[in-house]
Design a protein around this motif. Structure first.
Motif, PDB file in Angstrom:
ATOM      1  N   PHE A   1      -7.393   8.998  -5.592  1.00  0.00           N
ATOM      2  CA  PHE A   1      -5.954   8.845  -5.796  1.00  0.00           C
ATOM      3  C   PHE A   1      -5.201   9.119  -4.495  1.00  0.00           C
ATOM      4  N   ILE A   2      -5.568  10.201  -3.808  1.00  0.00           N
ATOM      5  CA  ILE A   2      -4.881  10.568  -2.567  1.00  0.00           C
ATOM      6  C   ILE A   2      -5.140   9.534  -1.479  1.00  0.00           C
ATOM      7  N   GLU A   3      -6.384   9.048  -1.379  1.00  0.00           N
ATOM      8  CA  GLU A   3      -6.706   8.036  -0.373  1.00  0.00           C
ATOM      9  C   GLU A   3      -5.952   6.738  -0.635  1.00  0.00           C
ATOM     10  N   THR A   4      -5.898   6.310  -1.889  1.00  0.00           N
ATOM     11  CA  THR A   4      -5.163   5.084  -2.233  1.00  0.00           C
ATOM     12  C   THR A   4      -3.687   5.245  -1.944  1.00  0.00           C
ATOM     13  N   LEU A   5      -3.136   6.381  -2.325  1.00  0.00           N
ATOM     14  CA  LEU A   5      -1.718   6.657  -2.098  1.00  0.00           C
ATOM     15  C   LEU A   5      -1.400   6.668  -0.608  1.00  0.00           C
ATOM     16  N   THR A   6      -2.236   7.313   0.175  1.00  0.00           N
ATOM     17  CA  THR A   6      -2.018   7.383   1.615  1.00  0.00           C
ATOM     18  C   THR A   6      -2.109   6.002   2.254  1.00  0.00           C
ATOM     19  N   GLY A   7      -3.094   5.216   1.837  1.00  0.00           N
ATOM     20  CA  GLY A   7      -3.249   3.866   2.375  1.00  0.00           C
ATOM     21  C   GLY A   7      -2.048   2.986   2.073  1.00  0.00           C
ATOM     22  N   LEU A   8      -1.562   3.051   0.839  1.00  0.00           N
ATOM     23  CA  LEU A   8      -0.388   2.247   0.475  1.00  0.00           C
ATOM     24  C   LEU A   8       0.852   2.699   1.238  1.00  0.00           C
ATOM     25  N   LEU A   9       1.008   3.999   1.420  1.00  0.00           N
ATOM     26  CA  LEU A   9       2.169   4.497   2.163  1.00  0.00           C
ATOM     27  C   LEU A   9       2.124   4.051   3.617  1.00  0.00           C
ATOM     28  N   GLU A  10       0.931   4.050   4.216  1.00  0.00           N
ATOM     29  CA  GLU A  10       0.807   3.593   5.608  1.00  0.00           C
ATOM     30  C   GLU A  10       1.115   2.103   5.733  1.00  0.00           C
ATOM     31  N   GLN A  11       0.616   1.303   4.785  1.00  0.00           N
ATOM     32  CA  GLN A  11       0.910  -0.139   4.803  1.00  0.00           C
ATOM     33  C   GLN A  11       2.413  -0.371   4.676  1.00  0.00           C
ATOM     34  N   ARG A  12       3.024   0.391   3.782  1.00  0.00           N
ATOM     35  CA  ARG A  12       4.462   0.230   3.568  1.00  0.00           C
ATOM     36  C   ARG A  12       5.250   0.618   4.807  1.00  0.00           C
ATOM     37  N   ASP A  13       4.836   1.684   5.485  1.00  0.00           N
ATOM     38  CA  ASP A  13       5.522   2.097   6.715  1.00  0.00           C
ATOM     39  C   ASP A  13       5.453   1.008   7.777  1.00  0.00           C
ATOM     40  N   LYS A  14       4.295   0.381   7.920  1.00  0.00           N
ATOM     41  CA  LYS A  14       4.143  -0.702   8.900  1.00  0.00           C
ATOM     42  C   LYS A  14       5.049  -1.882   8.559  1.00  0.00           C
ATOM     43  N   LEU A  15       5.141  -2.205   7.266  1.00  0.00           N
ATOM     44  CA  LEU A  15       5.998  -3.321   6.864  1.00  0.00           C
ATOM     45  C   LEU A  15       7.473  -2.990   7.079  1.00  0.00           C
ATOM     46  N   ILE A  16       7.843  -1.751   6.822  1.00  0.00           N
ATOM     47  CA  ILE A  16       9.247  -1.358   7.004  1.00  0.00           C
ATOM     48  C   ILE A  16       9.635  -1.453   8.474  1.00  0.00           C
ATOM     49  N   GLU A  17       8.707  -1.063   9.370  1.00  0.00           N
ATOM     50  CA  GLU A  17       8.992  -1.155  10.800  1.00  0.00           C
ATOM     51  C   GLU A  17       9.171  -2.603  11.249  1.00  0.00           C
ATOM     52  N   GLY A  18       8.492  -3.528  10.585  1.00  0.00           N
ATOM     53  CA  GLY A  18       8.560  -4.929  10.980  1.00  0.00           C
ATOM     54  C   GLY A  18       9.681  -5.724  10.330  1.00  0.00           C
ATOM     55  N   LEU A  19      10.499  -5.099   9.510  1.00  0.00           N
ATOM     56  CA  LEU A  19      11.584  -5.822   8.842  1.00  0.00           C
ATOM     57  C   LEU A  19      12.672  -6.226   9.839  1.00  0.00           C
TER      58      LEU A  19
END
Length: 117
Positions: free
Chosen positions: A30-48
């Motif tokens: 659960f923690i690994e999945t949550l961390t991975g999704l949060l990192e992906q989301r951070d990268k996408l937010i930076e690229g907006l």
């Protein structure tokens, strides 16, 4: 697929993941999945980049709404994990005291030192 659509998809995955409490056996996953999704989301937010269409703005509002729920739920999960870790540490020290009760006894216990000359 635009950046906003990808961000919406990842945020909805986070939303669904945060709604269900982690099981005791699947906590690490659960923690690994949550961390991975949060990192992906951070990268996408930076690229907006703007400008945005009306549909993208509407999805942005939905992302903000889901994000507030995700933040609350993740904070609750983290608080539960912290209390559980504290309980585990307390249990560990209690077990150590039970198996070796004289481990923390001072060597000067019961000794009197006279300072008179």
């Amino acid at each position: 697929m635009s950046q906003v659509d990808k961000l919406h998809d990842i945020t909805s995955e986070l939303y669904e993941l945060a709604q269900q409490p982690p099981k005791a056996t699947d906590r690490e996953e659960f923690i690994e999945t949550l961390t991975g999704l949060l990192e992906q989301r951070d990268k996408l937010i930076e690229g907006l980049e703007g400008p945005y269409t009306d549909e993208e703005r509407q999805k942005g509002q939905e992302i903000i709404r889901m994000n507030s729920v995700v933040d609350e739920r993740v904070a609750i999960h983290m608080k539960q994990l912290k209390t559980e870790i504290a309980h585990m540490k307390k249990r560990k020290t209690s077990n150590q005291k039970y198996t070796n009760p004289y481990q923390s006894v001072s060597t000067y216990d019961g000794m009197f030192l006279d300072k008179k000359k």
